[in-house]
Design a protein around this motif. Structure first.
Motif, short mmCIF file in Angstrom:
data_model
loop_
_atom_site.label_atom_id
_atom_site.label_comp_id
_atom_site.label_asym_id
_atom_site.label_seq_id
_atom_site.Cartn_x
_atom_site.Cartn_y
_atom_site.Cartn_z
N MET A 1 0.82 -1.20 0.00
CA MET A 1 0.00 0.00 0.00
C MET A 1 0.86 1.26 0.00
O MET A 1 0.54 2.26 -0.64
N ASP A 2 1.98 1.20 0.74
CA ASP A 2 2.88 2.35 0.79
C ASP A 2 3.47 2.66 -0.59
O ASP A 2 3.60 3.83 -0.96
N ILE A 3 3.83 1.59 -1.33
CA ILE A 3 4.39 1.78 -2.67
C ILE A 3 3.34 2.41 -3.58
O ILE A 3 3.62 3.36 -4.32
N TYR A 4 2.10 1.89 -3.51
CA TYR A 4 1.02 2.43 -4.35
C TYR A 4 0.79 3.91 -4.06
O TYR A 4 0.71 4.73 -4.98
N LEU A 5 0.67 4.27 -2.78
CA LEU A 5 0.39 5.66 -2.41
C LEU A 5 1.53 6.58 -2.85
O LEU A 5 1.28 7.68 -3.37
N TYR B 1 3.67 6.22 -5.36
CA TYR B 1 3.70 6.42 -6.81
C TYR B 1 2.40 7.03 -7.34
O TYR B 1 2.41 7.66 -8.41
N PHE B 2 1.30 6.89 -6.59
CA PHE B 2 0.08 7.61 -6.94
C PHE B 2 0.33 9.11 -6.84
O PHE B 2 -0.04 9.89 -7.74
N LEU B 3 0.98 9.54 -5.75
CA LEU B 3 1.29 10.96 -5.56
C LEU B 3 2.29 11.45 -6.60
O LEU B 3 2.20 12.59 -7.07
N ILE B 4 3.24 10.58 -6.98
CA ILE B 4 4.19 10.95 -8.04
C ILE B 4 3.46 11.15 -9.36
O ILE B 4 3.69 12.13 -10.08
N LEU C 1 0.32 11.95 -9.80
CA LEU C 1 -0.48 13.16 -9.68
C LEU C 1 0.39 14.40 -9.84
O LEU C 1 0.02 15.36 -10.52
N ALA C 2 1.59 14.37 -9.23
CA ALA C 2 2.49 15.52 -9.28
C ALA C 2 3.02 15.78 -10.68
O ALA C 2 3.10 16.93 -11.12
N ILE C 3 3.38 14.71 -11.41
CA ILE C 3 3.95 14.92 -12.75
C ILE C 3 2.88 15.35 -13.75
O ILE C 3 3.19 15.95 -14.78
N ALA C 4 1.62 15.03 -13.47
CA ALA C 4 0.54 15.40 -14.40
C ALA C 4 0.08 16.84 -14.20
O ALA C 4 -0.52 17.43 -15.10
N MET C 5 0.35 17.43 -13.04
CA MET C 5 -0.18 18.75 -12.73
C MET C 5 0.45 19.90 -13.51
O MET C 5 -0.26 20.81 -13.94
N PRO C 6 1.78 19.93 -13.68
CA PRO C 6 2.34 21.05 -14.45
C PRO C 6 1.77 21.10 -15.86
O PRO C 6 1.47 20.06 -16.46
N VAL C 7 1.61 22.33 -16.38
CA VAL C 7 1.05 22.49 -17.72
C VAL C 7 2.05 22.00 -18.75
O VAL C 7 3.15 22.53 -18.87
N PHE D 1 0.88 0.96 -11.50
CA PHE D 1 -0.54 1.21 -11.30
C PHE D 1 -0.77 2.49 -10.51
O PHE D 1 -1.70 3.26 -10.78
N GLY D 2 0.09 2.74 -9.53
CA GLY D 2 -0.01 3.96 -8.74
C GLY D 2 0.18 5.21 -9.58
O GLY D 2 -0.61 6.16 -9.49
N VAL D 3 1.20 5.23 -10.42
CA VAL D 3 1.46 6.39 -11.27
C VAL D 3 0.31 6.61 -12.24
O VAL D 3 -0.18 7.74 -12.42
N MET D 4 -0.15 5.54 -12.88
CA MET D 4 -1.24 5.67 -13.85
C MET D 4 -2.53 6.14 -13.16
O MET D 4 -3.30 6.90 -13.74
N SER D 5 -2.76 5.69 -11.92
CA SER D 5 -3.94 6.15 -11.17
C SER D 5 -3.86 7.64 -10.90
O SER D 5 -4.86 8.36 -11.01
N GLY D 6 -2.66 8.12 -10.54
CA GLY D 6 -2.47 9.54 -10.29
C GLY D 6 -2.73 10.38 -11.53
O GLY D 6 -3.39 11.42 -11.48
#
Length: 210
Positions: free
Chosen positions: A1-5, A7-10, A12-18, A151-156
């Motif tokens: 779960m820690d790994i998923y969370l 990389y989920f945040l990673i 989300l973070a990489i998708a946010m910048p324009v 899966f975490g990164v793609m979810s983010g």
């Protein structure tokens, strides 16, 4: 779960910048609605998934080679220049009011997502971020860590895309045709800017190679 969370945040973070994907998603979302903006996002995620599979099956070292990455800068520049010019040239076309059904094909906007996502920046991200995880995934104690991280990164990225397009869908209802036209022009200029940046990176890559 820690790994998923993590990389989920990673993701989300990489998708946010324009970036180029965000620009194209927003433009298509305003002109043709949620589904077409989402088609661009799916196109980008398709490339991401293919890169994940390439890394998993041992192509990380190949993708990291300067001789592989450098030509992709100019290829990506060409795609972005094409989309940028098309966005400016056809700024007043293919605009569908929020209360009407769009005639634009889903595949055409999905294709745009694929073209925008062909970028060495994507390669650098997947190779660098997943380098350590890829190594761990081959050990029996961490056999599923690579899949969980991916899966975490793609979810983010997915959550970011859905959130952005939800905002765009609401905004679209109060925007006039003229306003959407100018958004398309600005998006085209931004895509051309990204294209010039890719050309700059291509030249730098050639200098480093030779």
């Amino acid at each position: 779960m820690d790994i998923y969370l993590k990389y989920f945040l990673i993701g989300l973070a990489i998708a946010m910048p324009v970036g180029a994907i965000t620009v194209e998603m927003t433009k298509q979302g305003l002109k043709n609605g949620f589904i077409h903006g989402w088609a661009v996002g799916i196109g980008g995620m398709t490339v991401d998934i293919l890169l994940i599979l390439a890394l998993y099956f041992g192509f990380a070292s190949v993708l990291a080679l300067p001789y592989v990455q450098t030509p992709l800068w100019i290829v990506g520049a060409g795609f972005l220049a094409y989309l940028g010019c098309d966005s400016i040239k056809n700024a007043d076309k293919d605009i569908t009011p929020a209360d009407e059904k769009t005639q634009k094909s889903f595949f055409s906007t999905y294709r745009n997502g694929l073209l925008v996502a062909v970028s060495p920046g994507n390669l650098v991200f997947w190779v660098s971020v997943f380098g350590a995880v890829l190594t761990q995934s081959y050990s029996s104690s961490h056999s599923g860590s690579f899949a969980i991280a991916a899966f975490g990164v793609m979810s983010g990225i997915l959550i970011h895309d859905l959130g952005l397009l939800s905002i765009v869908s609401v905004t679209r209802k109060v925007m006039s045709r003229q306003m959407i036209r100018w958004v398309s022009v600005i998006a085209g200029i931004m895509l051309l800017g990204f294209s010039l940046y890719f050309v700059y990176e291509f030249v730098n890559g050639l200098i480093e190679l030779f």
